[in-house]
Design a protein around this motif. Sequence first.
Motif, PDB file in Angstrom:
ATOM      1  N   GLY A  37      63.345  11.715  36.258  1.00 29.38           N
ATOM      2  CA  GLY A  37      62.019  11.185  35.953  1.00 29.38           C
ATOM      3  C   GLY A  37      60.910  12.050  36.499  1.00 29.38           C
ATOM      4  N   GLU A  38      61.081  12.502  37.725  1.00 34.36           N
ATOM      5  CA  GLU A  38      60.048  13.350  38.337  1.00 34.36           C
ATOM      6  C   GLU A  38      59.973  14.707  37.652  1.00 34.36           C
ATOM      7  OE1 GLU A  38      61.271  13.277  42.392  1.00 34.36           O
ATOM      8  OE2 GLU A  38      60.707  11.164  42.652  1.00 34.36           O
ATOM      9  N   ALA A  39      61.128  15.237  37.208  1.00 32.36           N
ATOM     10  CA  ALA A  39      61.118  16.500  36.465  1.00 32.36           C
ATOM     11  C   ALA A  39      60.377  16.335  35.141  1.00 32.36           C
ATOM     12  CB  ALA A  39      62.546  16.969  36.223  1.00 32.36           C
ATOM     13  N   ALA A  40      60.581  15.190  34.478  1.00 31.67           N
ATOM     14  CA  ALA A  40      59.899  14.937  33.210  1.00 31.67           C
ATOM     15  C   ALA A  40      58.394  14.805  33.399  1.00 31.67           C
ATOM     16  CB  ALA A  40      60.466  13.672  32.568  1.00 31.67           C
ATOM     17  N   VAL A  41      57.991  14.123  34.449  1.00 35.61           N
ATOM     18  CA  VAL A  41      56.556  13.991  34.730  1.00 35.61           C
ATOM     19  C   VAL A  41      55.953  15.350  35.064  1.00 35.61           C
ATOM     20  CG1 VAL A  41      54.905  13.101  36.423  1.00 35.61           C
ATOM     21  CG2 VAL A  41      56.563  11.560  35.372  1.00 35.61           C
ATOM     22  N   ALA A  42      56.688  16.180  35.807  1.00 35.61           N
ATOM     23  CA  ALA A  42      56.193  17.514  36.127  1.00 35.61           C
ATOM     24  C   ALA A  42      55.984  18.330  34.855  1.00 35.61           C
ATOM     25  CB  ALA A  42      57.174  18.220  37.060  1.00 35.61           C
ATOM     26  N   ALA A  43      56.908  18.176  33.893  1.00 34.54           N
ATOM     27  CA  ALA A  43      56.768  18.879  32.619  1.00 34.54           C
ATOM     28  C   ALA A  43      55.518  18.418  31.882  1.00 34.54           C
ATOM     29  CB  ALA A  43      58.011  18.650  31.765  1.00 34.54           C
ATOM     30  N   ALA A  44      55.289  17.107  31.859  1.00 35.72           N
ATOM     31  CA  ALA A  44      54.102  16.573  31.183  1.00 35.72           C
ATOM     32  C   ALA A  44      52.823  17.013  31.878  1.00 35.72           C
ATOM     33  CB  ALA A  44      54.195  15.049  31.139  1.00 35.72           C
ATOM     34  N   ARG A  45      52.854  16.981  33.194  1.00 34.97           N
ATOM     35  CA  ARG A  45      51.659  17.361  33.952  1.00 34.97           C
ATOM     36  C   ARG A  45      51.320  18.839  33.736  1.00 34.97           C
ATOM     37  NH1 ARG A  45      49.769  14.410  38.203  1.00 34.97           N
ATOM     38  NH2 ARG A  45      51.818  13.433  38.516  1.00 34.97           N
ATOM     39  N   ALA A  46      52.366  19.673  33.562  1.00 36.46           N
ATOM     40  CA  ALA A  46      52.158  21.117  33.418  1.00 36.46           C
ATOM     41  C   ALA A  46      51.360  21.471  32.169  1.00 36.46           C
ATOM     42  CB  ALA A  46      53.507  21.828  33.396  1.00 36.46           C
ATOM     43  N   VAL A  47      51.417  20.610  31.151  1.00 36.47           N
ATOM     44  CA  VAL A  47      50.692  20.911  29.908  1.00 36.47           C
ATOM     45  C   VAL A  47      49.513  19.964  29.689  1.00 36.47           C
ATOM     46  CG1 VAL A  47      52.691  21.950  28.791  1.00 36.47           C
ATOM     47  CG2 VAL A  47      52.308  19.488  28.561  1.00 36.47           C
ATOM     48  N   GLY A  48      49.128  19.197  30.716  1.00 33.60           N
ATOM     49  CA  GLY A  48      48.007  18.270  30.571  1.00 33.60           C
ATOM     50  C   GLY A  48      48.267  17.207  29.529  1.00 33.60           C
ATOM     51  N   TYR A  49      49.473  16.644  29.554  1.00 33.82           N
ATOM     52  CA  TYR A  49      49.908  15.731  28.513  1.00 33.82           C
ATOM     53  C   TYR A  49      49.173  14.397  28.592  1.00 33.82           C
ATOM     54  CZ  TYR A  49      53.089  13.962  25.004  1.00 33.82           C
ATOM     55  OH  TYR A  49      53.603  13.480  23.839  1.00 33.82           O
ATOM     56  N   VAL A  50      48.851  13.824  27.412  1.00 34.89           N
ATOM     57  CA  VAL A  50      48.227  12.506  27.310  1.00 34.89           C
ATOM     58  C   VAL A  50      48.968  11.714  26.236  1.00 34.89           C
ATOM     59  CG1 VAL A  50      46.131  11.220  26.726  1.00 34.89           C
ATOM     60  CG2 VAL A  50      45.958  13.355  28.023  1.00 34.89           C
TER      61      VAL A  50
END
Length: 663
Positions: free
Chosen positions: A256-269
Motif C-alpha cells: 500500500g505504501e509503495a502504491a501511494v509513493a507511486a501516486a505521489r511521485a506523479v502528483g496523482y489525483v
Amino acid sequence: MFKKILIANRGEIACRVAATARRLGIRTVAVYSDADAQAKHVRACDEAVHIGAPAPRESYLLAQRVLEAARATGAEAVHPGYGFLSENEGFARACAEAGIAFIGPPASAIAAMGSKAAAKALMEKAGVPLVPGYHGDRQEPDFLKAQADRIGYPVLIKASAGGGGKGMRLVASGEEFEAALASCKREAAASFGDDHVLVERYVTRPRHIEIQVFGDSLGGYVYLFERDCSVQRRHQKVLEEAPAPGMTPERRAEMGEAAVAAARAVGYVGAGTVEFIAEQDGRFYFMEMNTRLQVEHPVTEAITGHDLVEWQLRVAAGQPLPARQEQLRIHGHAIEARLCAENPEAQFLPATGRLRVFRTPAAAAEFQVAPVRIDAGVREGDEISPYYDSMIAKLIVWGEDRAQALARLDAALAETHIVGLHTNTAFLRRVVASRSFAGADLDTALIERERAVLFGQAGLPLQAALAGLAARLLGEEAGAETADPWSRRGGWRLHGVARRRLEVLDGSGQRHVAGLHYLHDGSHRLELGEDRRALLVRPLGPDRYDVTLGDERWQLAVYRHGETYAVFAPQGSASLQWVDPIAHAGEAGHDAGRLTAPMPGKLIALHVAPGQAVTKGQPLAVMEAMKMEHAIAAPADGVVDEVLYRVGDQLAEGAELLRLKAA
C-alpha cells in the motif's frame, strides 16, 4: 459539487456513475452511438447526445465530439468511466483547456503512467522493484529479440500503452518471437493507436495483486487495500476478490505504501490502481498503473463500505478525500465474477446475439453495496454487438469471510439465467468450485492448471433436462385448454395411453429420443431407453416448475425460444433442441470443406491463397473482434479451393471465409 456531468462511456460503468450521481443530486448526460440509441445507459441519464457510428473510432473515441456534447448540454465535468478515453492524456488536457473538469488524474499523471515503459523507468528511480526486462524506446524486431534472448525465455511481450490483456503475448522460445511480436504490435495499434511494446521475464506461478489508491488536489493520499485478480483467461480477469487471500498486515502495508509513493511521485489525483505481479513467497514487482477506476472496484467498495464513484466526484470538485488512512478498515470478504458473452469451450471466443432471457438473483441490489450485487449495462431483450466489450454484467457478493462469500457466489451464479447466446456462467461456477480457487491456491495459470475440471464437463443430467422440457410442454398444454372439450390436451384414449415422442439434440449435438406418456389417471411417465419413471410437475410461477422424476426432485426454470429449451437448476443447466425430423430433413452434409467465421469481426490477415496446400492446425487467417485477435486454423489437411473475402472486410458470424478440398 457539480450540478451536471457528462458520462463519456457506455454499458455498466455509465449506469454505475449515473446511479451515484442521481443519489448526490447531480444531473447526467449520456453519449451514444448508432448501436446504443436504446441502451440502458441512455435511459439511466437525464439527457443524451448522439456522437456517431457504432465503431468506437467513429464515436466513443472521438474526443472532440464528446467535448462538443459537454459544451452543448452545459456539463461542468466529464466522467470517462474505463476504456475509451479514460486514460487519454490528450482528452484530459482538452477538457482542462475547455474549462470542463476531467473526473480523473491530471494529464501529466496520465502521461507519466500511460506508457508502461516510462512508468517502469519512473518506478525504478523511486526504488520500486521491477521484473527483469527491456522497457526502452528501441523497437526494431531484431533488437527486441536480442533482449528477449538476454532475459531468458519464457518472456512476455506487452503493449506499452496497453491494458485488459490486449497487445500481450507469452513467448516460450526464440522461434516463436517474431510472429508473436508482429501479432502483438498489430493488436496494440488497433486497440491503442500505439504499437510500442516492452519485453519482460515471465514470472512462474505469479499472482496478480493490485492496490486501490486515491489522491486529492490538496495533497492527501490513501490506499483502500488490495484486490487479487489472479484468475485470468487470455490475460484478462475472470474473478477478482478483496482482500487477497493469505495477505499479511505487514505485506499489505508495504504494498500500500509503495502504491501511494507511486501516486505521489506523479502528483496523482482521483482513483487509480497500482498493479503488482507477486511471487508465491510474497515478493512483488511493479507492473503498471491504471490511471482510472477499475472494472473490479465494487469488491473494494464491498469491504470498505465506501462508494468510490462518489469519492471521484468529490475529489474532482476540489473536496478533500472523504477518509484518512487510519479511518479505513476491511470488513469481510468480497468476490466479483465477470459475466461475459463468450464460449469457454471454444477458447473463449466472443459471442454476439440477443439476450432473450437475462434473469439475475431476486435478492440482488443494483449498483450499491449489498451481500449480492449486480452491475449490468444491458437488459433482457438487448443485443450484444461485436463493436464493444463482451462483458454482460458483473456479479458481486460479500460475506463475513471467504467461505461465506464463495457459497453466496455459487448460489448467485446458479440463479443467473442467460439465454440467447453463449456465456461463461456455468464455467464460472466450475472455477469457483475448483480445488485451487476454493482452497485459495491462486496464480494466473489457475484456469490452465484446472483444465480437467473446467472444460468438457456435462451440465444438468439429461433426464433432468428432459423432465424440464416435458414440464414446459405440459404447462403450455394446460394453458391452452378451455371449457371446450376439444381443446383438452390430456391425450386420453379409450384403449392404451397417449405417447408423445420427444426427439432432442443436447448441447454437444448428440441426438436422444424419449417418450412422454399420458396415463389414464392424469399422471405422466417419462421414458428414455430402459429408464422409465413417473413424472410429477407442479408449476411455481412463470417459467418455473417443481419437478419430480421417480425418486429425484428438482426446482427448474425452463425457457423456450422456438425449438430450443434452456433448463436451469441449482445443480447446473442444459440446453435441448427439439427436433422435427420432417422440418429438418436433408439439412446434413452441406458443410463439408467450408470454413466459417466463428464470430462477427474484421478479417485482418490472410495467410493462404487458392491452390495452396495446408496441414491440419495451420493458421489460415486472423480475425479481429471485440478488440482481440483470433487465429483461424485448418481443421484438416487439404488444398485451399477458394477464398471468399479480402483483408479489411467485415464478416458476419457464420460467414463462409474460404473453402478447402481434399489434397
